[in-house]
Enzyme design. Structure first.
Site, PDB file in Angstrom:
ATOM      1  CB  SER A   1     -11.398   7.425  -3.273  1.00 29.75           C
ATOM      2  OG  SER A   1     -10.269   7.902  -2.993  1.00 29.75           O
TER       3      SER A   1
ATOM      4  CE  LYS B   1      -6.026   2.001  -0.369  1.00 32.49           C
ATOM      5  NZ  LYS B   1      -6.669   1.964   0.887  1.00 32.49           N
TER       6      LYS B   1
ATOM      7  CE  LYS C   1      -3.545   2.505   2.770  1.00 35.91           C
ATOM      8  NZ  LYS C   1      -4.396   2.432   3.787  1.00 35.91           N
TER       9      LYS C   1
HETATM   10  C1  PBG Z   1      -7.167   3.272   5.616  1.00 39.05           C
HETATM   11  C2  PBG Z   1      -7.406   2.959   4.084  1.00 39.05           C
HETATM   12  C3  PBG Z   1      -7.661   4.252   3.203  1.00 39.05           C
HETATM   13  C4  PBG Z   1      -8.173   3.671   2.156  1.00 39.05           C
HETATM   14  C5  PBG Z   1      -8.508   2.518   2.207  1.00 39.05           C
HETATM   15  N1  PBG Z   1      -8.089   2.137   3.498  1.00 39.05           N
HETATM   16  C6  PBG Z   1      -7.061   5.575   3.112  1.00 39.05           C
HETATM   17  C7  PBG Z   1      -5.773   5.765   3.414  1.00 39.05           C
HETATM   18  O1  PBG Z   1      -4.881   5.211   3.393  1.00 39.05           O
HETATM   19  O2  PBG Z   1      -5.434   6.926   3.931  1.00 39.05           O
HETATM   20  C8  PBG Z   1      -8.226   4.079   0.622  1.00 39.05           C
HETATM   21  C9  PBG Z   1      -8.979   3.943  -0.404  1.00 39.05           C
HETATM   22  C10 PBG Z   1      -9.451   4.870  -1.464  1.00 39.05           C
HETATM   23  O3  PBG Z   1      -8.771   5.780  -1.898  1.00 39.05           O
HETATM   24  O4  PBG Z   1     -10.323   4.405  -2.087  1.00 39.05           O
HETATM   25  N2  PBG Z   1      -8.164   2.809   6.494  1.00 39.05           N
END
Ligand code: PBG
Length: 329
Positions: free
Chosen positions: A274, A248, A195
């Site tokens: 997103s 991700k 991630k």
């Molecule tokens: C953390 C989490 C995030 C997303 C999914 N789980 C946000 C982050 O790491 O700030 C992002 C998902 C997206 O942008 O669609 N709980």
């Protein structure tokens, strides 16, 4: 043999032969739909930067889940927006926590949807970081203790699979051993293994009210420049007992998806995040791109890169297209 006897265009002349030679296909079976549940009652509110995506109060979420189930989508991943945040995110392991209430309700009323939960703290802490703070840094091992409590509580309340997303070292092992010692050895873990610290999460942080109050997440999420480190993270999670590994975001990281697919025999999930969704929706609304076609091409690219499953806000749109027999566009 070469041109003029060799002519690749022979196999592209009409749709029937193109169907026969097509190498990548999208299926409803590939999809996981993210759902946001929030505190309050009687709330269905659209997210401004993500048209078509809503936040639901627990009493309203069941209809949303039924719609997903009726489209044939196998799974959802749940995110919560609690009423009260605190320093450690204790709502995440409370019996009356937002996710726990949503899990019980959905499990009871839509038992045939597969329930995945995002296991993290950023939506639940006052400071918006993904764990327990010590000074300005997230304390890894204290966070692991809280992750175990959160994980157990999710499973006790009906989660079918857990998806830890905080990028803490040892998080998969900690959750695996907590589950196993409580007898939940059958519950799989889908690890957000690679991630990245990405600006593509912007709209999500607005929806989930989870932007960090200070600093950023670069001391735990990965540097976008590092493909070898991504593989290191994946291989560690495999060793720690992950059942599925995730990359991700997806679109700017297709090379990582392809490398991870080669490096492990576990199923690979990609999270079409997103910001990737918002860009396509925005371009479509402005009339600058064909939203549907760009959506399909994007999701195909993620699958072609090696994803076995895709978490995507487009899941419902894509399922409707597939179910109506409209693909390929
Ligand atoms: C953390 C989490 C995030 C997303 C999914 N789980 C946000 C982050 O790491 O700030 C992002 C998902 C997206 O942008 O669609 N709980």
């Amino acid at each position: 043999m070469e041109f003029p006897r060799l002519r690749p265009r022979r196999l592209r002349q009409k749709e029937s032969i193109r169907r026969l030679v097509r190498e990548t296909r999208l299926s409803v079976d590939d999809l996981i739909y993210p759902i946001f549940v929030r505190h309050g009652e009687n709330i269905v509110e659209e997210v401004p930067s993500m048209p078509g995506v809503f936040r639901y109060s627990v009493d309203k979420v069941v209809d949303a889940v039924k719609e997903v189930r009726d489209l044939g989508i196998p799974a959802i991943i749940l995110f919560g927006i609690p009423e009260h945040k605190d320093e450690v995110g204790s709502d995440t392991w409370s019996h009356e926590g937002i996710i726990q209430r949503a899990l019980r309700k959905i499990k009871k009323e839509v038992p045939d949807i597969y329930l995945i939960t995002d296991v993290c703290f950023c939506e639940y802490t006052t400071h918006g970081h993904c764990g327990v703070l010590k000074g300005d840094t997230v304390e890894n091992d204290l966070t692991l203790e809280n992750l175990k409590k959160q994980a157990l509580s999710h499973v006790e309340n009906g989660a079918d699979m857990l998806a830890p997303s905080g990028m803490m070292d040892g998080m998969v092992q900690a959750i695996r051993s907590a589950l196993d010692s409580a007898g939940y050895y059958h519950v799989p873990i889908m690890a957000y293994s690679a991630k990245f610290a990405s600006s593509f999460y912007g709209p999500f942080r607005e929806v989930a009210e989870s932007a960090p109050a200070f600093g950023d997440r670069r001391s735990y999420q990965m540097d976008p420049s590092n493909p070898r480190e991504a593989l290191k993270e994946v291989l560690l999670d495999v060793k720690e007992g992950a059942d599925i590994v995730m990359v991700k975001p997806a679109l700017a990281y297709l090379d990582i998806i392809a490398k991870v697919k080669e490096a492990t025999l576990l199923p690979v999930c990609a999270y079409n995040v997103s910001g990737e969704y918002a860009m396509i929706k925005a371009g479509g609304r402005l009339g600058w791109i064909d939203e549907q076609k760009v959506m399909v091409e994007t999701l195909i690219s993620i699958k072609r890169a090696g994803a076995d499953m895709i978490i995507t806000y487009f899941a419902k749109d894509l399922a409707k297209l597939i179910n109506s027999g409209a693909l390929p566009l």
